[in-house]
Design an enzyme around this catalytic site. Sequence first.
Site, short mmCIF file in Angstrom:
data_model
loop_
_atom_site.label_atom_id
_atom_site.label_comp_id
_atom_site.label_asym_id
_atom_site.label_seq_id
_atom_site.Cartn_x
_atom_site.Cartn_y
_atom_site.Cartn_z
N LYS A 184 0.79 -1.30 0.15
CA LYS A 184 0.13 0.03 -0.22
C LYS A 184 0.72 1.24 0.23
O LYS A 184 2.16 1.21 0.26
CB LYS A 184 -0.98 0.08 1.17
CG LYS A 184 -0.14 0.12 2.48
CD LYS A 184 -1.17 -0.37 3.66
CE LYS A 184 -0.68 -0.55 4.98
NZ LYS A 184 -1.14 -1.05 5.94
N ARG A 189 -11.81 -0.50 13.65
CA ARG A 189 -11.37 0.15 12.73
C ARG A 189 -12.17 -0.49 11.34
O ARG A 189 -12.80 0.23 10.42
CB ARG A 189 -9.98 0.17 12.17
CG ARG A 189 -9.42 0.95 11.21
CD ARG A 189 -7.97 0.91 11.01
NE ARG A 189 -7.29 -0.30 10.55
CZ ARG A 189 -6.29 -0.50 9.99
NH1 ARG A 189 -5.36 0.68 9.91
NH2 ARG A 189 -5.47 -1.68 9.65
N TYR A 240 15.01 29.86 10.32
CA TYR A 240 13.74 30.38 10.53
C TYR A 240 13.53 30.52 12.21
O TYR A 240 13.76 29.52 12.84
CB TYR A 240 12.38 29.54 10.16
CG TYR A 240 12.39 29.77 8.61
CD1 TYR A 240 12.06 31.11 7.98
CD2 TYR A 240 12.47 28.76 7.56
CE1 TYR A 240 12.15 31.15 6.51
CE2 TYR A 240 12.46 28.67 6.28
CZ TYR A 240 12.25 30.13 5.79
OH TYR A 240 11.88 30.21 4.46
N MET A 268 12.09 23.83 3.78
CA MET A 268 11.37 23.24 2.96
C MET A 268 12.20 22.36 1.96
O MET A 268 12.13 21.27 1.60
CB MET A 268 10.39 24.05 1.95
CG MET A 268 9.52 23.33 1.08
SD MET A 268 8.47 24.26 -0.22
CE MET A 268 6.96 24.86 1.27
C1 LIG Z 1 -0.72 -1.89 6.80
C2 LIG Z 1 -1.18 -3.25 7.24
C3 LIG Z 1 -0.64 -4.44 7.63
C4 LIG Z 1 1.09 -4.30 7.61
O1 LIG Z 1 1.58 -3.73 8.75
P1 LIG Z 1 3.15 -3.71 9.16
O2 LIG Z 1 3.14 -3.05 10.23
O3 LIG Z 1 3.83 -2.78 8.09
O4 LIG Z 1 3.60 -4.99 8.70
C5 LIG Z 1 -0.98 -5.59 7.62
N1 LIG Z 1 -2.47 -5.98 7.74
C6 LIG Z 1 -3.13 -4.62 7.52
C7 LIG Z 1 -4.66 -4.86 7.60
C8 LIG Z 1 -2.69 -3.30 7.40
O5 LIG Z 1 -3.39 -2.39 7.25
#
Ligand SMILES: *Cc1c(COP(=O)(O)O)cnc(C)c1O
Length: 362
Positions: A36, A129, A251, A299
């Site tokens: 992802k 979730r 800054y 930046m």
């Molecule tokens: C992002 C995610 C993972 C992977 O998690 P890591 O901690 O990066 O290994 C696994 N399962 C679900 C549902 C996720 O959203």
Amino acid sequence: MSDPARAWLSIDLDALRANARTLADHAGTRLAPVLKADAYGLGAVAVARALEPLDPWGYCVATPTEGAELRAAGITRPILCCPPMDPAEAPALAAARVQPALGNAEALSAWRHANGGDWQLAVDTGMVRAGVPWDRLHEWKPVLRADPPAGVFTHFHSADVPDATMADQEHRFAAALAELPARPPLVHTDNSAAAARREAGTARGTLTRSGLFLYGVGTGPTARVHPRPVVALKARIVELHDVATGDTVGYDGAYVAPGPRRIATVNVGYADGYRRALGNRGYMLVRGHRAPIAGWVTMDMTMLDVTDCGAELGDVATAIGTDEAAPGTAIGLETLAAHAQCSPYELLVALKLRLTRSYIGG
Ligand SMILES: *Cc1c(COP(=O)(O)O)cnc(C)c1O
């Protein structure tokens, strides 16, 4: 493309593959590498291609577009889209042959309406979730009998924390499994931290959904296995300025020189994912020495106190990874995240913003 000499991100695909092997061997399962957010910013297609020879089950993504990108690159293994499906996404998921993770009957009927294929059942065991609440599966029995899922899974909220919540969630998941009319071919729970936490070979599921570990980030005090670093971020020193006691840098005048100091400017900033919060807190490595960040990260540029480094124009500053000038000195993503007061996940995904990527090995 940005100028490669300005600041550059290198991604070690051999290390990535070694990490995948380490985790799969430790868990004793196949992997479902999590790609992802463009593989946490490192490049989903490059990562998938590097992992293909390891024969993973398939891959996890978070959006239909991410699934379609892998299909366009020729990936034919199963792909699971983990977040809850918006019914409007069903046609795009079906077209890309991506399996949705479903947690209510409305979503399943939208999936069938879109002529979708395999799907997986998400069970919520305490994260609140995504998924069917673990104690509500009996209401789903007729639907599950008529249209059985290819897989069932849950997600731990604190696998990297040495408390009992992971065990609590496992018990709930076991209770949910017992309510299913049949055990699906795929049953999975573990992310990186959960897999690294178990004793070798004691994974309960058929798959490990791993992201972070593959990308070279360790999973904290509960881990029994540790990954090799994958990511390095470097930038070149492009200016040097000598300042006197009381002079300020950057800054807000946020750094005040405590004495005569030599300040270096490197062309990497928060638009490259190098976070502003590292100001006056983090450091880079220059010629094997720690060069503290002077003032806020801006930046496009970051200023370093290189007084004790013997720095010269054109030197390479290491923001993440090993300083080749002094092997053995390194800054890991976990350390950087602690200095930036954010999670290593946030750091990784932001590295995609502007940096030139180069891949090693693969
Ligand atoms: C992002 C995610 C993972 C992977 O998690 P890591 O901690 O990066 O290994 C696994 N399962 C679900 C549902 C996720 O959203």
